[in-house]
Design a protein around this motif. Sequence first.
Motif, PDB file in Angstrom:
ATOM      1  N   ASP A  27      45.348  41.799  43.652  1.00 44.21           N
ATOM      2  CA  ASP A  27      45.647  41.116  42.367  1.00 44.21           C
ATOM      3  C   ASP A  27      46.955  41.607  41.718  1.00 44.21           C
ATOM      4  O   ASP A  27      47.508  40.917  40.863  1.00 44.21           O
ATOM      5  N   GLU A  76      39.346  37.373  47.962  1.00 42.85           N
ATOM      6  CA  GLU A  76      40.096  36.859  46.808  1.00 42.85           C
ATOM      7  C   GLU A  76      41.600  36.941  47.068  1.00 42.85           C
ATOM      8  O   GLU A  76      42.358  36.032  46.739  1.00 42.85           O
ATOM      9  N   ARG A 198      43.793  33.013  39.377  1.00 46.86           N
ATOM     10  CA  ARG A 198      42.385  32.599  39.191  1.00 46.86           C
ATOM     11  C   ARG A 198      41.514  32.937  40.397  1.00 46.86           C
ATOM     12  O   ARG A 198      40.303  33.015  40.287  1.00 46.86           O
ATOM     13  N   CYS A 199      42.124  33.120  41.570  1.00 50.34           N
ATOM     14  CA  CYS A 199      41.349  33.489  42.768  1.00 50.34           C
ATOM     15  C   CYS A 199      40.681  34.851  42.590  1.00 50.34           C
ATOM     16  O   CYS A 199      39.696  35.161  43.253  1.00 50.34           O
ATOM     17  N   HIS A 200      41.236  35.700  41.706  1.00 53.43           N
ATOM     18  CA  HIS A 200      40.693  37.057  41.518  1.00 53.43           C
ATOM     19  C   HIS A 200      39.589  37.029  40.458  1.00 53.43           C
ATOM     20  O   HIS A 200      39.698  37.643  39.398  1.00 53.43           O
ATOM     21  N   LYS A 201      38.513  36.329  40.805  1.00 46.62           N
ATOM     22  CA  LYS A 201      37.393  36.150  39.857  1.00 46.62           C
ATOM     23  C   LYS A 201      36.708  37.466  39.546  1.00 46.62           C
ATOM     24  O   LYS A 201      36.289  37.704  38.417  1.00 46.62           O
ATOM     25  N   SER A 202      36.602  38.353  40.535  1.00 47.59           N
ATOM     26  CA  SER A 202      35.896  39.625  40.305  1.00 47.59           C
ATOM     27  C   SER A 202      36.616  40.466  39.256  1.00 47.59           C
ATOM     28  O   SER A 202      36.025  41.359  38.649  1.00 47.59           O
ATOM     29  N   GLY A 204      38.169  38.999  36.640  1.00 48.80           N
ATOM     30  CA  GLY A 204      38.217  38.195  35.410  1.00 48.80           C
ATOM     31  C   GLY A 204      39.535  37.462  35.203  1.00 48.80           C
ATOM     32  O   GLY A 204      39.808  36.975  34.097  1.00 48.80           O
ATOM     33  N   ASP A 206      40.290  34.657  36.145  1.00 54.20           N
ATOM     34  CA  ASP A 206      40.076  33.219  35.962  1.00 54.20           C
ATOM     35  C   ASP A 206      39.659  32.901  34.523  1.00 54.20           C
ATOM     36  O   ASP A 206      39.537  31.737  34.167  1.00 54.20           O
ATOM     37  N   SER A 207      39.473  33.920  33.679  1.00 52.44           N
ATOM     38  CA  SER A 207      39.052  33.661  32.295  1.00 52.44           C
ATOM     39  C   SER A 207      40.228  33.085  31.505  1.00 52.44           C
ATOM     40  O   SER A 207      41.389  33.394  31.792  1.00 52.44           O
TER      41      SER A 207
END
Length: 238
Positions: A27, A76, A198-202, A204, A206-207
């Motif tokens: 990320d 991710e 946004r791919c790095h959901k773990s 956050g 994508d918030s």
Amino acid sequence: MRQNKVVFFSSQEPLEESAMVIFAHPDDAEGNCGGTTAKWVREGKAIHYFVLTNGDKGSDDPSMTSDRLAAIREKEQEAAAKVLGVSGITFLRIPDGELEVSLALRKEITRIIRLHQPAIVFTHDPWKLYQFHPDHRATGFLALDAIVAARDRLYYPDQLDQGMKPCRVKKIYLFGTENPDFWVDISGIIELKLQAARCHKSQGLDSQKVQERIRNRALEVGKVKGFLYGEAFKKFVG
Ligand SMILES: [Zn+2]
């Protein structure tokens, strides 16, 4: 035992110089140079990602384990790299937070640089004042030390015996810097930077809050040069 993982998304010969982004955690690249990566890939550069740690400490979820998190974060990172058009990724898989500036790691990073022969390297600015994350500091120093070693043939002659060639990196761009002197206009590509983040959901990313923070940062950086959105670097030419 730790094993590197390498994935390739494209084996296309670059039309222009190739570049490598050396960064600490899955990320880090998207936030710091995702716009420049997307833009330069579309201009014909091949860009390879080299991520040093597996990011296995980055979760507050009490049910999450380090092994599971490391696997999630690799996926991710692969998804984000594909959005930007990155040609491949090398995962060094050092435990998160445990990266040390050591001679052994300098040699390993030199090997990867010699293997890919990048003309351009992006990495963390290790001299950023109050840079408190140890992996960001260590990555910057390791990458710069390895760039010097990769150039000179008397470093690690066993690598040359294996068929590798010395690599002279021509341009270095440090991100997360307090002393930028090079700006890239990412106005036409900001949506891809945000999509990759946004791919790095773990994490956050994508918030809405974090997406706005990334957009506002690009706005602020761009303003300095009269761009709508920008990314900034400290540049060295070798
Ligand atoms: Zn990081």
